[in-house]
Scaffold this motif. Structure first.
Motif, PDB file in Angstrom:
ATOM      1  N   THR A  91       1.308  -1.229  -0.337  1.00  0.00           N
ATOM      2  CA  THR A  91       0.527   0.133   0.031  1.00  0.00           C
ATOM      3  C   THR A  91       0.876   1.869   0.019  1.00  0.00           C
ATOM      4  O   THR A  91       1.316   2.538  -0.527  1.00  0.00           O
ATOM      5  N   GLU A  92       2.208   1.155   0.343  1.00  0.00           N
ATOM      6  CA  GLU A  92       3.155   2.173   1.249  1.00  0.00           C
ATOM      7  C   GLU A  92       3.934   2.450  -0.659  1.00  0.00           C
ATOM      8  O   GLU A  92       3.621   3.444  -0.895  1.00  0.00           O
ATOM      9  N   SER A  93       3.718   1.506  -1.243  1.00  0.00           N
ATOM     10  CA  SER A  93       4.534   0.970  -2.094  1.00  0.00           C
ATOM     11  C   SER A  93       3.802   2.665  -3.608  1.00  0.00           C
ATOM     12  O   SER A  93       4.221   3.262  -3.919  1.00  0.00           O
ATOM     13  N   VAL A  94       2.492   1.620  -3.255  1.00  0.00           N
ATOM     14  CA  VAL A  94       1.271   2.262  -4.650  1.00  0.00           C
ATOM     15  C   VAL A  94       1.211   4.100  -4.531  1.00  0.00           C
ATOM     16  O   VAL A  94       1.248   5.181  -5.048  1.00  0.00           O
ATOM     17  N   ALA A  95       1.174   4.015  -2.899  1.00  0.00           N
ATOM     18  CA  ALA A  95       0.847   5.319  -2.243  1.00  0.00           C
ATOM     19  C   ALA A  95       2.372   6.730  -2.906  1.00  0.00           C
ATOM     20  O   ALA A  95       1.939   8.173  -3.374  1.00  0.00           O
ATOM     21  N   ASN A  96       3.407   6.058  -2.582  1.00  0.00           N
ATOM     22  CA  ASN A  96       4.936   6.884  -3.350  1.00  0.00           C
ATOM     23  C   ASN A  96       5.039   6.692  -4.701  1.00  0.00           C
ATOM     24  O   ASN A  96       6.163   7.010  -5.281  1.00  0.00           O
ATOM     25  N   GLY A  97       3.247   6.522  -5.635  1.00  0.00           N
ATOM     26  CA  GLY A  97       4.466   6.066  -7.041  1.00  0.00           C
ATOM     27  C   GLY A  97       4.853   5.256  -8.002  1.00  0.00           C
ATOM     28  O   GLY A  97       4.510   5.004  -9.096  1.00  0.00           O
ATOM     29  N   ILE A  98       5.065   4.263  -6.655  1.00  0.00           N
ATOM     30  CA  ILE A  98       5.392   2.995  -7.281  1.00  0.00           C
ATOM     31  C   ILE A  98       4.646   1.938  -8.540  1.00  0.00           C
ATOM     32  O   ILE A  98       2.804   1.849  -8.306  1.00  0.00           O
ATOM     33  N   GLY A  99       4.416   1.465  -9.468  1.00  0.00           N
ATOM     34  CA  GLY A  99       3.933   1.193 -10.726  1.00  0.00           C
ATOM     35  C   GLY A  99       3.444  -0.257 -10.451  1.00  0.00           C
ATOM     36  O   GLY A  99       1.825  -0.678 -10.612  1.00  0.00           O
ATOM     37  N   GLY A 100       3.782  -1.034  -9.708  1.00  0.00           N
ATOM     38  CA  GLY A 100       3.553  -2.620  -9.437  1.00  0.00           C
ATOM     39  C   GLY A 100       4.156  -3.002  -8.251  1.00  0.00           C
ATOM     40  O   GLY A 100       5.056  -2.794  -7.966  1.00  0.00           O
ATOM     41  N   ILE A 101       3.998  -4.388  -7.652  1.00  0.00           N
ATOM     42  CA  ILE A 101       4.330  -4.354  -7.020  1.00  0.00           C
ATOM     43  C   ILE A 101       4.135  -5.792  -6.958  1.00  0.00           C
ATOM     44  O   ILE A 101       3.595  -6.903  -7.553  1.00  0.00           O
ATOM     45  N   LYS A 102       5.507  -6.664  -6.834  1.00  0.00           N
ATOM     46  CA  LYS A 102       6.430  -7.844  -6.997  1.00  0.00           C
ATOM     47  C   LYS A 102       6.302  -8.888  -5.327  1.00  0.00           C
ATOM     48  O   LYS A 102       7.243  -8.450  -4.721  1.00  0.00           O
ATOM     49  N   ILE A 103       6.021 -10.118  -5.206  1.00  0.00           N
ATOM     50  CA  ILE A 103       6.142 -10.444  -3.604  1.00  0.00           C
ATOM     51  C   ILE A 103       6.949 -12.242  -3.844  1.00  0.00           C
ATOM     52  O   ILE A 103       6.510 -12.345  -4.931  1.00  0.00           O
ATOM     53  N   LYS A 104       7.194 -12.895  -2.711  1.00  0.00           N
ATOM     54  CA  LYS A 104       7.657 -13.570  -3.366  1.00  0.00           C
ATOM     55  C   LYS A 104       6.775 -14.842  -2.930  1.00  0.00           C
ATOM     56  O   LYS A 104       6.007 -14.978  -2.033  1.00  0.00           O
ATOM     57  N   VAL A 105       7.359 -16.332  -3.614  1.00  0.00           N
ATOM     58  CA  VAL A 105       6.582 -17.701  -3.138  1.00  0.00           C
ATOM     59  C   VAL A 105       7.829 -18.585  -3.140  1.00  0.00           C
ATOM     60  O   VAL A 105       8.471 -18.218  -2.731  1.00  0.00           O
ATOM     61  N   GLY A 106       6.829 -19.557  -3.228  1.00  0.00           N
ATOM     62  CA  GLY A 106       7.723 -21.055  -2.895  1.00  0.00           C
ATOM     63  C   GLY A 106       8.137 -21.623  -1.878  1.00  0.00           C
ATOM     64  O   GLY A 106       8.672 -22.261  -1.243  1.00  0.00           O
ATOM     65  N   HIS A 107       6.873 -20.943  -0.791  1.00  0.00           N
ATOM     66  CA  HIS A 107       6.676 -21.138   0.376  1.00  0.00           C
ATOM     67  C   HIS A 107       6.387 -22.888   0.456  1.00  0.00           C
ATOM     68  O   HIS A 107       5.944 -23.414  -0.247  1.00  0.00           O
ATOM     69  N   PRO A 108       7.207 -23.858   1.157  1.00  0.00           N
ATOM     70  CA  PRO A 108       7.174 -24.759   1.450  1.00  0.00           C
ATOM     71  C   PRO A 108       5.516 -25.871   1.266  1.00  0.00           C
ATOM     72  O   PRO A 108       5.035 -26.732   0.705  1.00  0.00           O
ATOM     73  N   ASP A 109       4.931 -24.861   1.814  1.00  0.00           N
ATOM     74  CA  ASP A 109       3.462 -24.927   1.488  1.00  0.00           C
ATOM     75  C   ASP A 109       2.813 -23.797   0.503  1.00  0.00           C
ATOM     76  O   ASP A 109       2.360 -22.799   1.154  1.00  0.00           O
ATOM     77  N   HIS A 110       1.979 -24.826  -0.107  1.00  0.00           N
ATOM     78  CA  HIS A 110       1.492 -24.063  -1.335  1.00  0.00           C
ATOM     79  C   HIS A 110       0.379 -23.450  -1.638  1.00  0.00           C
ATOM     80  O   HIS A 110       0.568 -21.956  -1.527  1.00  0.00           O
ATOM     81  N   ARG A 111      -0.117 -23.315   0.015  1.00  0.00           N
ATOM     82  CA  ARG A 111      -1.413 -23.026   0.583  1.00  0.00           C
ATOM     83  C   ARG A 111      -1.366 -21.494   1.009  1.00  0.00           C
ATOM     84  O   ARG A 111      -1.810 -20.718   0.616  1.00  0.00           O
ATOM     85  N   VAL A 112      -0.237 -21.683   1.685  1.00  0.00           N
ATOM     86  CA  VAL A 112       0.318 -20.167   1.936  1.00  0.00           C
ATOM     87  C   VAL A 112       0.694 -19.183   0.874  1.00  0.00           C
ATOM     88  O   VAL A 112      -0.269 -18.147   0.997  1.00  0.00           O
ATOM     89  N   ASP A 113       1.775 -19.845   0.238  1.00  0.00           N
ATOM     90  CA  ASP A 113       1.984 -18.758  -1.191  1.00  0.00           C
ATOM     91  C   ASP A 113       0.286 -18.443  -1.551  1.00  0.00           C
ATOM     92  O   ASP A 113      -0.266 -17.130  -1.707  1.00  0.00           O
TER      93      ASP A 113
END
Length: 378
Positions: A167-189
């Motif tokens: 939310t902060e990044s978008v408010a500061n003018g960032i155009g997109g968000i990338k997050i990490k995945v690959g958690h051993p429990d795929h439901r968490v991802d």
């Protein structure tokens, strides 16, 4: 008749510095959760400063995460003397000379990553000589580039923190968000990505990065599960050198597949592009600098592929601006303390600076974090 010398200038001095950049908190991606790497607490940054008899100076950068920083510095120190006396405008010639100075250790990996710092410095110097931002010297297609943030989406961060940072990044003018995945429990991802999508809405571009930690069956299942979430891309679902596997995913799913950041030569990128992928993510320091990055850009452009350079936005914003198709640049604020200047970001885009060259100068903090340096003079 006297014929004027074509030599414009001569390199008279080179200084290299190894800087250990501490991170505010240790960060973890899927490689840590699988036990293959430890959390990252610092980045080893290699700087090269090249000076000429005409009084010009260029600044170049390379880096290594978790390991390799001392090795890069040692290799750079060994090959640096071949720069002395060269005309700094002869960048391709100098790249070859540096490569052959250390050819016994290969033409990819650590050896070319050390060369990268010198190569970037030479391009910075050349643009300064012309009085132009590097992108303008190369021939810019645009004066700003779409940008997305990665640093707020690591797996060690609770989902509440990830949502706040997005939310902060978008408010500061960032155009997109990338997050990490690959958690051993795929439901968490799936839960984390769904939560971010719901928080930022469908209009904000969202990407995910598995950091090479899925096997082919898992990648098939996860790509299928993510299809309804309207992702811009799924990054490194497989091992970086599984070109055929990435190509098969690209053919199978609507969501684009992105990879390439771990490759350390033009030849490797050429093989990846021949196999077939949607988005190429070269890293200038890892492939040997701007000279080699431009070759990768040419290969990608010929196939009309999208481009999304990895890390070091201070360099890549210029290269992305010179790419024919609308690219992305990855936003990390980690390098901010190393430079006196800041890149302007607004309306989802990272803007080119009007300053010549890369448009950056080293900060006093960068000098304070220096753990090794070496200078040679003609």
């Amino acid at each position: 008749m006297t014929i004027a010398s074509p030599v414009l200038d001569r390199i008279t001095g080179v200084q290299i510095s190894s800087v250990m950049l501490p991170l505010p908190t240790g960060i973890s991606d899927a490689k840590v959760l699988t036990g293959r790497q430890r959390p990252m607490t610092e980045v080893a940054v290699l700087f090269a400063e090249i000076r000429t008899e005409a009084g010009l100076e260029g600044i170049g950068v390379s880096y290594s995460k978790r390991a390799g920083g001392p090795g890069q510095f040692a290799h750079a120190r060994e090959i640096a003397p071949v720069l002395l006396g060269e005309d700094p405008s002869d960048i391709a010639k100098i790249w070859d000379k540096l490569m052959w100075a250390g050819a016994s250790v290969g033409r990819s990996g650590l050896s070319v990553q050390a060369i990268a710092a010198f190569d970037v410095a030479l391009w910075d110097l050349k643009a300064k000589r012309a009085g132009l931002p590097l992108a303008k010297l190369l021939g810019a297609h645009r004066d700003s580039v779409r940008t997305y943030n990665t640093s707020g989406g690591f797996l060690n961060a609770p989902i509440e923190e990830v949502l706040d940072r997005a939310t902060e990044s978008v408010a500061n003018g960032i155009g997109g968000i990338k997050i990490k995945v690959g958690h051993p429990d795929h439901r968490v991802d799936l839960a984390r990505v769904t939560a971010v999508r719901e928080k930022i809405g469908d209009a904000v571009p969202l990407m995910v990065d598995a950091n090479q930690q899925w096997d082919r069956p898992t990648a098939q299942r996860m790509c299928r599960a993510f299809e309804p979430l309207n992702l811009v891309w799924i990054e490194e679902p497989l091992d970086a050198y599984d070109f055929a596997g990435h190509a098969k995913l690209a053919r199978t799913f609507d969501t684009p597949i992105a990879t390439g950041e771990m490759l350390t030569s033009v030849a490797e990128h050429a093989e990846l592009i021949r196999a077939g992928v949607d988005i190429v993510q070269p890293d200038a320091p890892r492939v040997g600098g701007i000279t080699r990055f431009l070759e990768v850009m040419s290969l990608a452009s010929r196939e009309n592929l999208q481009l999304a350079p990895h890390f070091v936005m201070e360099v890549h914003v210029h290269l992305a601006a010179a790419y024919p198709l609308e690219p992305w640049v990855e936003h990390f604020e980690w390098f901010d303390p190393l430079f006196e200047e800041r890149l302007e970001i607004s309306d989802g885009r990272m803007h080119l600076s009007p300053r010549p060259g890369l448009g950056v100068t080293l900060s006093d903090q960068a000098r304070a974090w220096t753990v090794a340096d070496h200078e040679i003079r003609a």
